[in-house]
Design a protein around this motif. Sequence first.
Motif, mmCIF file in Angstrom:
data_model
loop_
_atom_site.group_PDB
_atom_site.id
_atom_site.type_symbol
_atom_site.label_atom_id
_atom_site.label_comp_id
_atom_site.label_asym_id
_atom_site.label_seq_id
_atom_site.Cartn_x
_atom_site.Cartn_y
_atom_site.Cartn_z
ATOM 1 N N HIS A 435 0.867 -1.170 -0.077
ATOM 2 C CA HIS A 435 -0.053 -0.038 0.152
ATOM 3 C C HIS A 435 0.872 1.296 -0.052
ATOM 4 N N ARG A 436 2.215 1.212 0.327
ATOM 5 C CA ARG A 436 2.838 2.207 -0.115
ATOM 6 C C ARG A 436 3.202 2.731 -1.435
ATOM 7 N N ILE A 437 3.011 1.722 -2.447
ATOM 8 C CA ILE A 437 3.154 2.069 -3.765
ATOM 9 C C ILE A 437 1.678 2.130 -4.229
ATOM 10 N N VAL A 438 1.011 0.940 -3.997
ATOM 11 C CA VAL A 438 -0.221 0.905 -4.922
ATOM 12 C C VAL A 438 -1.439 1.332 -3.990
ATOM 13 N N ASP A 439 -2.379 2.064 -4.415
ATOM 14 C CA ASP A 439 -3.565 2.463 -3.577
ATOM 15 C C ASP A 439 -4.758 1.591 -3.904
ATOM 16 N N GLY A 440 -5.884 1.688 -3.309
ATOM 17 C CA GLY A 440 -6.932 0.660 -3.510
ATOM 18 C C GLY A 440 -7.480 0.835 -5.009
ATOM 19 N N ALA A 441 -7.548 1.838 -5.593
ATOM 20 C CA ALA A 441 -8.138 2.052 -6.818
ATOM 21 C C ALA A 441 -7.186 1.133 -7.813
ATOM 22 N N GLU A 442 -5.822 1.411 -7.615
ATOM 23 C CA GLU A 442 -5.067 0.768 -8.666
ATOM 24 C C GLU A 442 -4.915 -0.956 -8.608
ATOM 25 N N GLY A 443 -4.913 -1.232 -7.457
ATOM 26 C CA GLY A 443 -5.189 -2.582 -7.083
ATOM 27 C C GLY A 443 -6.454 -3.192 -7.747
ATOM 28 N N ALA A 444 -7.507 -2.402 -7.464
ATOM 29 C CA ALA A 444 -8.772 -3.249 -8.048
ATOM 30 C C ALA A 444 -8.908 -2.794 -9.408
ATOM 31 N N ARG A 445 -8.219 -1.949 -10.138
ATOM 32 C CA ARG A 445 -8.186 -1.886 -11.507
ATOM 33 C C ARG A 445 -7.560 -3.141 -12.024
ATOM 34 N N PHE A 446 -6.297 -3.452 -11.490
ATOM 35 C CA PHE A 446 -5.499 -4.613 -11.981
ATOM 36 C C PHE A 446 -6.283 -5.789 -12.049
ATOM 37 N N VAL A 447 -7.029 -6.065 -11.018
ATOM 38 C CA VAL A 447 -7.599 -7.286 -10.640
ATOM 39 C C VAL A 447 -8.880 -7.513 -11.779
ATOM 40 N N LYS A 448 -9.288 -6.185 -11.869
ATOM 41 C CA LYS A 448 -10.503 -6.101 -12.859
ATOM 42 C C LYS A 448 -10.133 -6.247 -14.365
ATOM 43 N N ASP A 449 -8.783 -5.693 -14.682
ATOM 44 C CA ASP A 449 -8.165 -6.040 -16.037
ATOM 45 C C ASP A 449 -8.141 -7.594 -16.143
ATOM 46 N N VAL A 450 -7.330 -8.177 -15.144
ATOM 47 C CA VAL A 450 -7.328 -9.815 -15.200
ATOM 48 C C VAL A 450 -8.438 -10.485 -15.314
ATOM 49 N N ALA A 451 -9.321 -10.143 -14.465
ATOM 50 C CA ALA A 451 -10.810 -10.696 -14.555
ATOM 51 C C ALA A 451 -11.422 -10.523 -16.122
ATOM 52 N N ASP A 452 -11.459 -9.454 -16.600
ATOM 53 C CA ASP A 452 -12.064 -9.056 -17.713
ATOM 54 C C ASP A 452 -11.256 -10.354 -19.109
ATOM 55 N N ILE A 453 -10.024 -10.286 -18.928
ATOM 56 C CA ILE A 453 -9.381 -11.023 -19.819
ATOM 57 C C ILE A 453 -9.833 -12.412 -19.548
ATOM 58 N N LEU A 454 -10.127 -12.882 -18.455
ATOM 59 C CA LEU A 454 -10.307 -14.500 -18.125
ATOM 60 C C LEU A 454 -11.699 -14.639 -18.586
ATOM 61 N N GLU A 455 -12.504 -13.649 -18.402
ATOM 62 C CA GLU A 455 -13.999 -13.674 -18.765
ATOM 63 C C GLU A 455 -14.121 -13.565 -20.367
ATOM 64 N N GLN A 456 -13.242 -12.822 -20.851
ATOM 65 C CA GLN A 456 -13.514 -12.642 -22.480
ATOM 66 C C GLN A 456 -11.990 -12.578 -22.768
ATOM 67 N N PRO A 457 -11.386 -13.840 -23.329
ATOM 68 C CA PRO A 457 -10.094 -13.858 -23.576
ATOM 69 C C PRO A 457 -9.655 -13.040 -24.856
ATOM 70 N N GLY A 458 -10.790 -12.807 -25.535
ATOM 71 C CA GLY A 458 -10.673 -11.933 -26.857
ATOM 72 C C GLY A 458 -10.124 -10.374 -26.545
ATOM 73 N N ARG A 459 -10.564 -10.001 -25.177
ATOM 74 C CA ARG A 459 -10.056 -8.595 -24.816
ATOM 75 C C ARG A 459 -8.670 -8.477 -24.832
ATOM 76 N N ALA A 460 -7.891 -9.554 -24.855
ATOM 77 C CA ALA A 460 -6.513 -9.534 -24.636
ATOM 78 C C ALA A 460 -6.018 -8.920 -26.221
ATOM 79 N N MET A 461 -6.878 -8.904 -27.080
ATOM 80 C CA MET A 461 -6.386 -8.444 -28.463
ATOM 81 C C MET A 461 -6.456 -6.832 -28.330
ATOM 82 N N ILE A 462 -7.496 -6.276 -27.432
ATOM 83 C CA ILE A 462 -7.506 -4.775 -27.660
ATOM 84 C C ILE A 462 -7.266 -4.083 -26.153
ATOM 85 N N LEU A 463 -6.862 -4.998 -25.128
ATOM 86 C CA LEU A 463 -6.123 -4.305 -23.968
ATOM 87 C C LEU A 463 -4.795 -3.648 -24.156
ATOM 88 N N GLY A 464 -4.973 -2.507 -23.731
ATOM 89 C CA GLY A 464 -3.410 -1.609 -23.936
ATOM 90 C C GLY A 464 -3.450 -0.522 -22.974
#
Length: 464
Positions: A435-464
Amino acid sequence: MIQEFRLPDLGEGLTDAEVVQWLVAPGDTVALNQTLAEVETAKAVVELPSPYDGTVTTLHAEAGDTVEVGAPLIAFDVAGAETADAAQAGAEPADAATAANTGDASDAGEKTPPNLVGYGAAPSSKARPARRARRAAAASTPTDTAVLEAAPHDVLPDAPASPRIGDRPRSTPPVRAYAKRLGVDLVLVAAEVGDRVITRDDIDAYAERIGGQTDRPAPAASQPSAFGDASERETRIPIRGVRKHTAAAMVQSAFTAPHVTTFHTVDVTATMDLIASLRADRSLSEHRIGPLVVVAKAVCLALGRTPGLNSRWDEEAGEIVQPHYVDLGIAAATDRGLIVPNIRDADGMNLPQLADAVSALTQTARSGKTSPADLAGGTFSITNIGVFGIDAGTPILPPGQSGILAVGAVRRMPWEHHGEIALRQVMTLSLSFDHRIVDGAEGARFVKDVADILEQPGRAMILG
């Protein structure tokens, strides 16, 4: 002339190592770079090659002893005496190692030390190490092959058995400890079983043949115990090697970095369908692509959007360091404890390449051959607790990293899908971060990005 070989610095500032087993004995003639012993550092088991051609005169430590870096380990009688160590009066073997490491061949002479951390590159040698010769000969013998295939669980399948040197029986450290506890002489057992690896069954059979004259502890018949030997109230296990290092690292991390853990359960049905289709593809049949590999790829993609989770806190410099690459750590449970070897530049790999890297990393870790260099410098880690049937957890950060993701088991359960209840495959992700480096919003965004790719692997083609 007698030459002493001192335990070298095996990397990462390690201060000592435990002798697992000797592969040579006094009186043996050894060649340059022939393996002398296996030693266990705080991170891995390392094979020590010989820095000399000569004859072994003294072993300064027994198997199980802990030796400090720089302390004498083994002595040789070296013919000619014009070695790297004797080139300068009073110089120690470690000095020649330093000279070789700096590339000064004039100070190292003709016989430079082997390729260890703190040493230079290994010179070529026309002499084939005796251990490899014996192993090659054993591989061509059908009887030996059958014995190895039929060996009980005491013999690790991924690690080749050590050769028998002189009267030294061939066995693994747990088997030697078992024999010592029962008071059985392994030399006598070896005389009966021949030149093959001694197992627990061999020791038990020998103990029965001599009529129970050993001091083998018998469980109390009136009070059976689920913990094994009921005649002893407790078992004491020395804290050393990998387990000691892991414990110290976890304590340091837990009380240095303020940990926060966030959880997210995700529908991974589409990912599991993708994996099934990839496994059915004959062109990909050689690559073991599973959920962990897809999660690893998703993590590498998501870290590009949340670089804080791929950073480290530099207390001395007063800086946050953000690498422009991902050295992905994969936690591996081994007999010696938990280790986290790294996949270098994982962000530049595709799925088949990641699958091959994970497979190689796991096999090396389980055989105890992970090098200290492969355990250092990771930027983000994954721990797969799902293989144990666990859904979620609160993983502790590896020291120097700001994020670790625990991957839970894939379970089939009722789930809301397109407005209806359906049986879907779901997984829980658990992210711990600094938590010194990462705040709650950034951590939540990261988990959501990973989850979105796993829910829809096609998102890996557009995530940037």
